[in-house]
Scaffold this motif. Structure first.
Motif, PDB file in Angstrom:
ATOM      1  N   ASN A  38      29.005  51.968  40.744  1.00  0.00           N
ATOM      2  CA  ASN A  38      28.152  50.865  41.200  1.00  0.00           C
ATOM      3  C   ASN A  38      28.153  49.743  40.170  1.00  0.00           C
ATOM      4  N   VAL A  39      27.676  48.578  40.612  1.00  0.00           N
ATOM      5  CA  VAL A  39      27.740  47.369  39.796  1.00  0.00           C
ATOM      6  C   VAL A  39      26.882  47.505  38.536  1.00  0.00           C
ATOM      7  N   LYS A  40      25.735  48.182  38.663  1.00  0.00           N
ATOM      8  CA  LYS A  40      24.838  48.354  37.503  1.00  0.00           C
ATOM      9  C   LYS A  40      25.551  49.131  36.388  1.00  0.00           C
ATOM     10  N   GLU A  41      26.231  50.223  36.786  1.00  0.00           N
ATOM     11  CA  GLU A  41      26.998  51.043  35.823  1.00  0.00           C
ATOM     12  C   GLU A  41      28.106  50.217  35.165  1.00  0.00           C
ATOM     13  N   TRP A  42      28.814  49.441  35.998  1.00  0.00           N
ATOM     14  CA  TRP A  42      29.907  48.617  35.486  1.00  0.00           C
ATOM     15  C   TRP A  42      29.376  47.615  34.452  1.00  0.00           C
ATOM     16  N   CYS A  43      28.279  46.945  34.787  1.00  0.00           N
ATOM     17  CA  CYS A  43      27.704  45.938  33.880  1.00  0.00           C
ATOM     18  C   CYS A  43      27.266  46.572  32.558  1.00  0.00           C
ATOM     19  N   GLU A  44      26.703  47.764  32.652  1.00  0.00           N
ATOM     20  CA  GLU A  44      26.274  48.485  31.454  1.00  0.00           C
ATOM     21  C   GLU A  44      27.497  48.853  30.595  1.00  0.00           C
ATOM     22  N   GLY A  45      28.544  49.338  31.259  1.00  0.00           N
ATOM     23  CA  GLY A  45      29.775  49.709  30.549  1.00  0.00           C
ATOM     24  C   GLY A  45      30.437  48.500  29.894  1.00  0.00           C
ATOM     25  N   PHE A  46      30.455  47.373  30.602  1.00  0.00           N
ATOM     26  CA  PHE A  46      31.089  46.167  30.062  1.00  0.00           C
ATOM     27  C   PHE A  46      30.296  45.644  28.864  1.00  0.00           C
ATOM     28  N   ARG A  47      28.976  45.734  28.956  1.00  0.00           N
ATOM     29  CA  ARG A  47      28.132  45.306  27.815  1.00  0.00           C
ATOM     30  C   ARG A  47      28.452  46.165  26.586  1.00  0.00           C
ATOM     31  N   LYS A  48      28.609  47.467  26.802  1.00  0.00           N
ATOM     32  CA  LYS A  48      28.943  48.367  25.683  1.00  0.00           C
ATOM     33  C   LYS A  48      30.323  48.039  25.097  1.00  0.00           C
ATOM     34  N   LEU A  49      31.256  47.652  25.986  1.00  0.00           N
ATOM     35  CA  LEU A  49      32.591  47.268  25.510  1.00  0.00           C
ATOM     36  C   LEU A  49      32.494  46.035  24.613  1.00  0.00           C
ATOM     37  N   LEU A  50      31.728  45.033  25.041  1.00  0.00           N
ATOM     38  CA  LEU A  50      31.558  43.818  24.222  1.00  0.00           C
ATOM     39  C   LEU A  50      30.891  44.160  22.889  1.00  0.00           C
ATOM     40  N   ASP A  51      29.898  45.055  22.935  1.00  0.00           N
ATOM     41  CA  ASP A  51      29.226  45.472  21.699  1.00  0.00           C
ATOM     42  C   ASP A  51      30.221  46.147  20.751  1.00  0.00           C
ATOM     43  N   TYR A  52      31.041  47.037  21.318  1.00  0.00           N
ATOM     44  CA  TYR A  52      32.019  47.769  20.514  1.00  0.00           C
ATOM     45  C   TYR A  52      33.006  46.794  19.862  1.00  0.00           C
ATOM     46  N   MET A  53      33.404  45.766  20.630  1.00  0.00           N
ATOM     47  CA  MET A  53      34.381  44.790  20.123  1.00  0.00           C
ATOM     48  C   MET A  53      33.713  43.682  19.304  1.00  0.00           C
ATOM     49  N   GLU A  54      32.396  43.812  19.144  1.00  0.00           N
ATOM     50  CA  GLU A  54      31.594  42.853  18.352  1.00  0.00           C
ATOM     51  C   GLU A  54      31.745  41.428  18.879  1.00  0.00           C
ATOM     52  N   GLN A 110      30.296  37.431  37.739  1.00  0.00           N
ATOM     53  CA  GLN A 110      29.047  36.765  38.126  1.00  0.00           C
ATOM     54  C   GLN A 110      27.847  37.712  37.982  1.00  0.00           C
ATOM     55  N   LYS A 111      28.013  38.953  38.416  1.00  0.00           N
ATOM     56  CA  LYS A 111      26.915  39.921  38.317  1.00  0.00           C
ATOM     57  C   LYS A 111      26.557  40.200  36.857  1.00  0.00           C
ATOM     58  N   PHE A 112      27.579  40.294  36.000  1.00  0.00           N
ATOM     59  CA  PHE A 112      27.310  40.547  34.578  1.00  0.00           C
ATOM     60  C   PHE A 112      26.544  39.378  33.964  1.00  0.00           C
ATOM     61  N   ALA A 113      26.957  38.153  34.308  1.00  0.00           N
ATOM     62  CA  ALA A 113      26.255  36.971  33.797  1.00  0.00           C
ATOM     63  C   ALA A 113      24.813  36.961  34.298  1.00  0.00           C
ATOM     64  N   GLU A 114      24.630  37.347  35.553  1.00  0.00           N
ATOM     65  CA  GLU A 114      23.288  37.365  36.158  1.00  0.00           C
ATOM     66  C   GLU A 114      22.393  38.419  35.501  1.00  0.00           C
ATOM     67  N   SER A 151      36.411  54.061  43.540  1.00  0.00           N
ATOM     68  CA  SER A 151      35.230  53.489  42.877  1.00  0.00           C
ATOM     69  C   SER A 151      35.244  51.965  42.957  1.00  0.00           C
ATOM     70  N   ARG A 152      36.422  51.369  42.811  1.00  0.00           N
ATOM     71  CA  ARG A 152      36.515  49.897  42.885  1.00  0.00           C
ATOM     72  C   ARG A 152      36.220  49.407  44.303  1.00  0.00           C
ATOM     73  N   LEU A 153      36.780  50.100  45.290  1.00  0.00           N
ATOM     74  CA  LEU A 153      36.519  49.700  46.679  1.00  0.00           C
ATOM     75  C   LEU A 153      35.042  49.862  47.019  1.00  0.00           C
ATOM     76  N   THR A 154      34.414  50.892  46.443  1.00  0.00           N
ATOM     77  CA  THR A 154      32.980  51.103  46.691  1.00  0.00           C
ATOM     78  C   THR A 154      32.178  49.925  46.136  1.00  0.00           C
ATOM     79  N   MET A 155      32.467  49.512  44.894  1.00  0.00           N
ATOM     80  CA  MET A 155      31.754  48.359  44.321  1.00  0.00           C
ATOM     81  C   MET A 155      32.034  47.093  45.118  1.00  0.00           C
ATOM     82  N   ASN A 156      33.256  46.995  45.655  1.00  0.00           N
ATOM     83  CA  ASN A 156      33.666  45.814  46.404  1.00  0.00           C
ATOM     84  C   ASN A 156      32.924  45.708  47.740  1.00  0.00           C
ATOM     85  N   CYS A 157      32.548  46.859  48.315  1.00  0.00           N
ATOM     86  CA  CYS A 157      32.051  46.869  49.700  1.00  0.00           C
ATOM     87  C   CYS A 157      30.598  47.284  49.881  1.00  0.00           C
ATOM     88  N   VAL A 158      30.008  47.999  48.919  1.00  0.00           N
ATOM     89  CA  VAL A 158      28.589  48.359  49.066  1.00  0.00           C
ATOM     90  C   VAL A 158      27.759  47.077  48.983  1.00  0.00           C
TER      91      VAL A 158
END
Length: 293
Positions: free
Chosen positions: A86-102, A119-123, A201-208
């Motif tokens: 889901n989008v919430k999980e993705w946004c959380e994971g991407f935030r952790k990636l940015l943190d890891y990469m400083e 857009q969802k991550f920015a939001e 998983s990608r199609l699920t995020m794309n369509c839910v």
């Protein structure tokens, strides 16, 4: 066995693969979710451009942006997510990636689903901004435009073959334009390389059912790159995106199909540079500039 595409045998792609290492960065506590990342250009740049792929894409689909822009001093990162449902999980994971990469702030370039997730991550992070600007390519603001809304809940159990057919239904190339044909062949190869959970998983995020709240992010500098020939989304979807971002700069390509970053890379790279130019010689510059203090 599918034929090997022209692009994956091209000198540019082979040079990319031999010069830019693929990193796997695990960000979750149980060690199972690894982002695949190509990081090119000067590591001293603290606000790079990050490219986010569509449903069918792997990180290497942005090799023409990486090679073209890194040669001009830009730091460009292509990031491919692990399985998130889901989008919430993705946004959380991407935030952790940015943190890891400083990386405190980044510019995002997202194609199709990648643009929606940007857009969802920015939001989601609008209270504590991590996104400095966005370039959106052939993307959407509301998943209800897809005809698979009702069946999205069962994607996780569908066989790979069925999921791939759903995606490839959008790849049709009536045009004989050789660059578009090459781009489709390359993307079909990438699609074939995805596992069932990755694609499902990608199609699920794309369509839910999910939509962007543009009022939270429309103040950001945004460029929308669109093609005027046929691609998977309708004109109605395109117009809706324009409405959400009335102040966005529009970059129109006469043609390019679904994957203009491959089929029209010089034009796309030029628009990316024009977009990033407004940050030249600031702390949010995506390039290393000689003579910069």
């Amino acid at each position: 066995m599918a034929c090997i595409s022209e692009l994956s045998q091209s000198q540019e792609y082979l040079s990319f693969r031999s010069s830019i290492p693929l990193r796997k960065i695990v960000v979750d506590s149980d060690g199972t979710k690894g982002w695949k990342v190509y990081d090119s250009g000067p590591k001293t740049v603290r606000c790079p451009l990050i490219c986010l792929p569509p449903v069918s894409g792997t990180a290497d689909i942005f090799f023409k942006q990486i090679m073209g822009l890194a040669a001009k001093g830009y730091r460009v990162i292509a990031a491919e997510p692990p399985v998130y449902w889901n989008v919430k999980e993705w946004c959380e994971g991407f935030r952790k990636l940015l943190d890891y990469m400083e990386l405190d702030r980044v510019h995002l370039y997202g194609a199709s689903l990648g643009g929606f997730l940007a857009q969802k991550f920015a939001e989601v992070n609008s209270h504590c901004p991590r996104v400095q600007s966005m370039v959106l390519c052939n993307t959407f603001t509301d998943t209800s435009v897809f005809s698979y809304n009702d069946s999205a809940a069962v994607f996780w159990i569908l066989p790979s073959l069925v999921l791939k057919k759903m995606v490839m239904g959008n790849f049709a190339a009536q045009k004989a334009d050789p660059e578009i044909v090459d781009a489709i062949d390359f993307m079909v190869e990438r699609l074939e390389s995805l596992t069932q959970p990755e694609l499902a998983s990608r199609l699920t995020m794309n369509c839910v059912s999910c939509y962007v709240q543009p009022q939270k992010i429309s103040h950001l500098p945004i460029t929308i790159i669109d093609v005027f020939d046929e691609y998977a989304l309708s004109n109605v979807v395109r117009e809706e995106t324009y409405k959400c971002y009335p102040n966005a700069k529009l970059a129109h390509l006469k043609s390019g199909g679904n994957f203009p970053y491959l089929s029209r890379s010089p034009e796309v790279n030029l628009h990316l540079q024009i977009h990033l130019r407004q940050f030249n010689n600031t702390e949010y510059d995506a390039a290393e500039r000689y003579g910069k203090v």
